[in-house]
Scaffold this motif. Structure first.
Motif, PDB file in Angstrom:
ATOM      1  N   ARG A  18       4.570  48.268  88.489  1.00 34.42           N
ATOM      2  CA  ARG A  18       3.474  47.687  89.258  1.00 34.42           C
ATOM      3  C   ARG A  18       3.291  46.245  88.833  1.00 34.42           C
ATOM      4  O   ARG A  18       2.962  45.973  87.667  1.00 34.42           O
ATOM      5  CB  ARG A  18       2.170  48.452  89.028  1.00 34.42           C
ATOM      6  N   LEU A  19       3.522  45.342  89.754  1.00 32.05           N
ATOM      7  CA  LEU A  19       3.330  43.930  89.489  1.00 32.05           C
ATOM      8  C   LEU A  19       1.909  43.530  89.849  1.00 32.05           C
ATOM      9  O   LEU A  19       1.335  44.046  90.814  1.00 32.05           O
ATOM     10  CB  LEU A  19       4.315  43.092  90.289  1.00 32.05           C
ATOM     11  N   SER A  20       1.356  42.606  89.078  1.00 35.74           N
ATOM     12  CA  SER A  20       0.040  42.050  89.357  1.00 35.74           C
ATOM     13  C   SER A  20       0.144  40.541  89.484  1.00 35.74           C
ATOM     14  O   SER A  20       0.982  39.917  88.829  1.00 35.74           O
ATOM     15  CB  SER A  20      -0.946  42.402  88.233  1.00 35.74           C
ATOM     16  N   CYS A  21      -0.718  39.969  90.309  1.00 36.33           N
ATOM     17  CA  CYS A  21      -0.783  38.520  90.485  1.00 36.33           C
ATOM     18  C   CYS A  21      -2.252  38.122  90.415  1.00 36.33           C
ATOM     19  O   CYS A  21      -3.012  38.368  91.368  1.00 36.33           O
ATOM     20  CB  CYS A  21      -0.173  38.118  91.815  1.00 36.33           C
ATOM     21  N   ALA A  22      -2.648  37.562  89.293  1.00 34.62           N
ATOM     22  CA  ALA A  22      -4.039  37.163  89.086  1.00 34.62           C
ATOM     23  C   ALA A  22      -4.236  35.718  89.524  1.00 34.62           C
ATOM     24  O   ALA A  22      -3.506  34.830  89.086  1.00 34.62           O
ATOM     25  CB  ALA A  22      -4.405  37.326  87.616  1.00 34.62           C
ATOM     26  N   ALA A  23      -5.227  35.503  90.384  1.00 38.23           N
ATOM     27  CA  ALA A  23      -5.456  34.183  90.972  1.00 38.23           C
ATOM     28  C   ALA A  23      -6.716  33.544  90.410  1.00 38.23           C
ATOM     29  O   ALA A  23      -7.687  34.229  90.067  1.00 38.23           O
ATOM     30  CB  ALA A  23      -5.567  34.313  92.483  1.00 38.23           C
ATOM     31  N   SER A  24      -6.697  32.233  90.352  1.00 36.39           N
ATOM     32  CA  SER A  24      -7.884  31.480  89.950  1.00 36.39           C
ATOM     33  C   SER A  24      -7.795  30.074  90.523  1.00 36.39           C
ATOM     34  O   SER A  24      -6.706  29.578  90.815  1.00 36.39           O
ATOM     35  CB  SER A  24      -8.010  31.421  88.423  1.00 36.39           C
TER      36      SER A  24
END
Length: 118
Positions: A18-24
């Protein structure tokens, strides 16, 4: 602005990641989110995409039925659940945030390596 991918690694064929992409740094909920991948010697290709409110998804034929893209606009994170992985899924996976659609414009993450091998 930052997109930070995580969750890559080495997995055996048939396994899952499971890949995650955290944005800010930008208004995440207004952006289409996509996952692309690039294998050695090949061009970057679109894997999966999801609209800003998450109502519509789009997948490459090669991953349909195995991968699922999702997003959490509260956590400002996009996900790519990858099941039944195959050696040909080996690539660097990148997330993309595009305000205008699935165009490969806007912001990019640094990428995370996925290797499928026994």
């Amino acid at each position: 602005v930052q997109l930070v991918e995580s969750g890559g690694g080495l997995v055996q064929p048939g396994g899952s990641l499971r890949l995650s992409c955290a944005a800010s740094g930008f208004t995440f909920s207004r952006y289409f989110m996509s996952w692309y991948r690039q294998a050695p010697g090949k061009e970057r290709e679109l894997v999966a995409a999801i609209t800003s409110v998450g109502g519509t998804t789009n997948y490459a034929d090669s991953v349909k039925g195995r991968f699922t893209i999702s997003r959490d606009n509260v956590k400002k994170t996009a996900y790519l659940q990858m099941n039944s992985l195959k050696p040909e899924d080996t690539a660097v996976y990148y997330c993309n945030a595009d305000p205008g659609g699935i165009r490969g414009r806007g912001y990019w993450g640094q990428g995370t390596q996925v290797t499928v091998s026994s």
